[in-house]
Design a protein around this motif. Structure first.
Motif, PDB file in Angstrom:
ATOM      1  N   MET A   1       0.390   5.306   0.498  1.00 36.19           N
ATOM      2  CA  MET A   1      -0.625   6.237   0.978  1.00 36.19           C
ATOM      3  C   MET A   1       0.011   7.511   1.494  1.00 36.19           C
TER       4      MET A   1
ATOM      5  N   VAL B   1       0.839  -1.193   0.000  1.00 36.53           N
ATOM      6  CA  VAL B   1       0.000   0.000   0.000  1.00 36.53           C
ATOM      7  C   VAL B   1       0.878   1.249   0.000  1.00 36.53           C
TER       8      VAL B   1
ATOM      9  N   SER C   1      -6.521  -3.123   0.352  1.00 37.59           N
ATOM     10  CA  SER C   1      -6.574  -2.564   1.703  1.00 37.59           C
ATOM     11  C   SER C   1      -8.032  -2.294   2.041  1.00 37.59           C
TER      12      SER C   1
ATOM     13  N   GLN D   1      -5.132   6.741  -0.392  1.00 37.39           N
ATOM     14  CA  GLN D   1      -4.338   5.646  -0.938  1.00 37.39           C
ATOM     15  C   GLN D   1      -3.895   6.043  -2.345  1.00 37.39           C
TER      16      GLN D   1
END
Length: 175
Positions: free
Chosen positions: A56, A54, A79, A73
């Motif tokens: 972000m 991820v 996620s 994100q």
């Protein structure tokens, strides 16, 4: 006050445009200053038990003792943030409870039947966090966060910065 977790310490908003969200909170809500991390570096991030890369951005500010977190994100990695947006939502996604006894709270949550949705770590073992699955209300995911280390001190710095904030230096880059 939750009889399981204590006070709600943070409201987390998942947004599509973090800059626009910060501007709204500053100019419409009068909340700031914002501590902005353009790309969060996680030690690890797992979604439903699997590694997830991820990417972000986050921004943090306080309104009194309640911390407001904005999350955008930046990629399509799996996620709970992506799930929330893909379901057509934007806005309040989670409420967070902070603990200096994270492992005991984590184990209590599992013992009460809560299921891990995603979890990770930022800045070492005292930077753990966990979001539990929530099939009920889309804006009330439960997050628990370890504040026994540097993250707790940083959160206190953010709270104190908001106490006498005069509206200047509204967005402060971190990292």
């Amino acid at each position: 006050m939750s009889r399981f977790f204590g006070p709600i310490r943070q409201n987390g908003y998942v947004v599509r445009d973090i800059r626009a969200a910060m501007d709204h909170w500053v100019h419409v809500m009068g909340v700031g200053p914002w501590f902005y991390v353009d790309r969060v570096k996680t030690d690890y991030f797992h979604y439903k038990g699997q590694d997830a890369a991820v990417e972000m951005s986050i921004a943090l500010a306080n309104a009194g003792d309640l911390q407001i977190e904005l999350i955008q994100q930046r990629n399509d990695a799996p996620s709970m943030y992506k799930d929330f947006l893909d379901a057509g939502h934007e806005g309040l996604q989670h409420v967070a409870f902070w603990s200096t006894s994270y492992q005991a709270l984590y184990e209590d949550c599992l013992a009460r039947g809560l299921k891990v949705g995603h979890e990770g770590q930022i800045g070492g073992p005292q930077g753990r966090f966990c979001y539990f699955e929530n099939a009920g209300h889309p804006g009330a995911v439960i997050e628990i966060s370890d504040i026994s280390g540097a993250k707790g001190a940083f959160f206190e710095h953010i709270r104190k910065a908001a106490l006498d904030w005069d509206g200047t230096d509204a967005i402060r880059a971190v990292g």
